[in-house]
Design an enzyme around this catalytic site. Structure first.
Site, mmCIF file in Angstrom:
data_model
loop_
_atom_site.group_PDB
_atom_site.id
_atom_site.type_symbol
_atom_site.label_atom_id
_atom_site.label_comp_id
_atom_site.label_asym_id
_atom_site.label_seq_id
_atom_site.Cartn_x
_atom_site.Cartn_y
_atom_site.Cartn_z
ATOM 1 N N ASP A 1 0.846 -1.197 0.000
ATOM 2 C CA ASP A 1 0.000 0.000 0.000
ATOM 3 C C ASP A 1 0.886 1.253 0.000
ATOM 4 O O ASP A 1 1.439 1.630 1.027
ATOM 5 C CB ASP A 1 -0.898 -0.036 1.246
ATOM 6 N N GLU B 1 32.077 8.581 2.586
ATOM 7 C CA GLU B 1 32.848 8.530 3.847
ATOM 8 C C GLU B 1 31.913 8.898 5.005
ATOM 9 O O GLU B 1 31.953 10.013 5.521
ATOM 10 C CB GLU B 1 34.024 9.513 3.787
ATOM 11 N N GLU C 1 30.205 9.297 8.651
ATOM 12 C CA GLU C 1 30.605 9.405 10.064
ATOM 13 C C GLU C 1 29.376 9.224 10.939
ATOM 14 O O GLU C 1 28.249 9.505 10.511
ATOM 15 C CB GLU C 1 31.228 10.778 10.329
ATOM 16 N N GLU D 1 37.055 9.503 14.772
ATOM 17 C CA GLU D 1 37.089 10.846 14.187
ATOM 18 C C GLU D 1 37.485 11.867 15.250
ATOM 19 O O GLU D 1 37.761 11.516 16.391
ATOM 20 C CB GLU D 1 35.713 11.185 13.577
ATOM 21 N N GLU E 1 34.390 6.911 11.889
ATOM 22 C CA GLU E 1 34.230 6.902 10.427
ATOM 23 C C GLU E 1 34.665 5.538 9.907
ATOM 24 O O GLU E 1 35.680 4.985 10.343
ATOM 25 C CB GLU E 1 35.088 7.995 9.779
ATOM 26 N N HIS F 1 31.346 12.802 3.303
ATOM 27 C CA HIS F 1 32.004 13.296 2.094
ATOM 28 C C HIS F 1 31.729 12.329 0.945
ATOM 29 O O HIS F 1 31.744 11.109 1.142
ATOM 30 C CB HIS F 1 33.511 13.418 2.303
ATOM 31 N N ARG G 1 41.337 22.343 2.718
ATOM 32 C CA ARG G 1 40.168 21.581 3.171
ATOM 33 C C ARG G 1 39.007 22.462 3.616
ATOM 34 O O ARG G 1 38.014 21.956 4.108
ATOM 35 C CB ARG G 1 40.568 20.622 4.303
ATOM 36 N N GLU H 1 35.773 15.558 -4.574
ATOM 37 C CA GLU H 1 35.209 15.235 -3.258
ATOM 38 C C GLU H 1 34.328 16.392 -2.791
ATOM 39 O O GLU H 1 34.820 17.496 -2.544
ATOM 40 C CB GLU H 1 36.340 15.000 -2.251
ATOM 41 N N ARG I 1 32.229 17.978 0.122
ATOM 42 C CA ARG I 1 32.414 17.838 1.570
ATOM 43 C C ARG I 1 31.202 18.292 2.399
ATOM 44 O O ARG I 1 31.227 18.226 3.619
ATOM 45 C CB ARG I 1 33.669 18.602 1.998
#
Length: 445
Positions: free
Chosen positions: A54, A133, A135, A190, A197, A246, A317, A334, A336
């Site tokens: 349903d 990645e 966490e 982490e 992670e 990430h 970063r 990547e 982030r």
């Protein structure tokens, strides 16, 4: 995770392995795993695509008058869960959702991702690979079996036992994942206390999203066996780093990774730069999908390594998109900003559509930013064409409503239901009075 198992083999394996129940899994619009569990006696019916459910009982799917939906299992997702009860084992199949007329249901996030992948194929690309990645935090369970706000350790980035008390739990999660066919590449503590992670090998987009959903299920199940509660909430506690997911992306054609060009600037192809241009151009538009809950925006603040600004770099970063140093087949972008509450199928559809839009329209990204953006002035950021990500779910939904490419990535049904759900969530949050407000204002005013 058997990739090419046939129907007859599956029936034989189920019998030999004492599988007593089949869990037919799918994902709703908000990214929550749903399942219909049936006894193994129904297996032939399931494999003949005759299992109905349903749809009106699932949030954002359909109205009551059009509720019949069919579950079409993807045989490549056959998996027997290792935890066995007295009643026997449980196997799972991830399903696509179809309407009674045999057409794919527009509100199925997994089916919608396949639609965008088909567009990608029509542009001459064969595969979109994703390396997530994710966490998560581990909290202690109380005597009543409910999560407390007590973390299970005081460890930090890459710490080891005895500081990292989550190590045994994390090890068991890794062993469980490996027994299910995952190739775990790394697992570590982490930077925040209680935060972990686990990275697993990249896969093509649909399989990677299936893996994310399976991963979250395994993490929660094993944590509970250790008397812990695993949460993928982006920012469960004030003053420490939040949990992200990430996303590493690469695009392939028959000749290989189209992001790599040994003669290109920084060994990146024009296609890579255009895909990057699309990711940056539509970043504000897809933020509501990649960061879909009110709490997501408590993580996207300066000072905790999460991105706040729309920019890119190979070395730095602090921007939204980083280009890791690996080249050749491993050349990738990547992103982030994504957090683990995102519906992976919707997020990958939006990211792929944004990147493909960059390729189609030959969008050139702004110059790389190698400075720490957090210490730049507003004028310096403006000069470098750096904009901000939305600061709340409300602002993110507003930005999404202005982005036609992101709307097209979801299609009318998913888009309208997603926006409606998020507007309700924001309205409910806005009416709440927090402890912070009482502390700040109750005596002063």
């Amino acid at each position: 995770m058997e990739k090419h198992i046939k129907k007859e083999q599956m029936i034989e394996v189920a019998k030999n392995e004492n599988v007593r129940f089949l869990r037919l899994m799918f994902t709703d619009i908000l990214g929550r795993i749903k399942n219909v569990e049936v006894p193994i006696s129904q297996m032939e019916k399931v494999l003949d695509n005759k299992m109905m459910f349903d749809g009106s009982s699932i949030e954002g799917f359909v109205r009551i008058e059009e509720s019949d939906m069919y579950l079409y299992p993807d045989l490549s997702t056959w998996m027997i869960f290792p935890w066995e009860s007295e009643k026997g084992k449980v196997a799972r199949l991830i399903c696509d959702i179809y309407k009674p007329d045999g057409q794919p249901f527009e509100g199925d996030p997994r089916g919608n991702l396949k639609r965008i992948l088909k567009e990608m194929n029509e542009m001459g690309f064969t595969q979109f690979n994703i390396g997530p990645e994710p966490e998560f935090f581990l909290f202690k369970l109380g005597e009543d079996g409910r999560p407390t706000q007590q973390l299970n350790d005081n460890g930090g980035y890459f710490d080891y036992a005895p500081i990292d008390l989550g190590e045994n739990c994390r090890r068991d999660i890794v062993l469980e994942l490996e027994s299910l066919g995952f190739e775990v590449e790394a697992s570590h503590h982490e930077c925040a206390p209680g935060q972990h992670e686990i990275d697993f090998k990249y896969a093509d987009a649909v399989e990677a999203c299936d893996n994310i959903q399976t991963f979250e299920l395994v993490v929660r199940t094993i944590a509970r066996k250790h008397g812990l509660h695993a949460t993928f909430m982006p920012k469960p506690l004030h003053g420490i780093a939040g949990s992200g997911m990430h996303i590493n992306m690469s695009l392939f054609n028959e000749e290989g990774n189209v992001f790599y060009d040994k003669n290109g600037k920084d060994e990146l192809s024009q296609t890579a730069y255009h895909f990057l241009g699309g990711l940056l151009e539509h970043a504000r538009g897809y933020t509501a999908i990649c960061n879909p809950i009110v709490n997501s925006y408590k993580r996207l603040v300066p000072g905790f390594e999460a991105p706040v600004y729309v920019a890119w770099s190979g070395k730095n970063r602090s921007p939204l998109v980083r280009v890791p140093s690996s080249r050749g087949l491993s050349t990738r972008l990547e992103l982030r900003s994504v957090d683990p509450t995102a519906n992976p199928y919707l997020a990958m559809a939006a990211l792929l559509k944004s990147g493909l839009s960059g390729i189609k329209n030959q969008i050139t990204p702004p110059a790389e930013v190698n400075r720490n953006i957090y210490v730049m002035t507003e004028e310096e950021r403006k000069e470098a064409q750096i904009t901000d990500l939305p600061s709340t779910l409300h602002n993110a939904v507003k930005a999404m409503r202005k982005d036609e490419v992101v709307k097209e990535a979801l299609g009318t049904h998913l888009y309208s239901n997603f926006v409606a759900a998020k507007q309700m969530e924001w309205a409910a949050f806005r009416e709440q009075v927090s402890e912070w407000e009482r502390e700040q204002y109750l005596e002063q005013y």
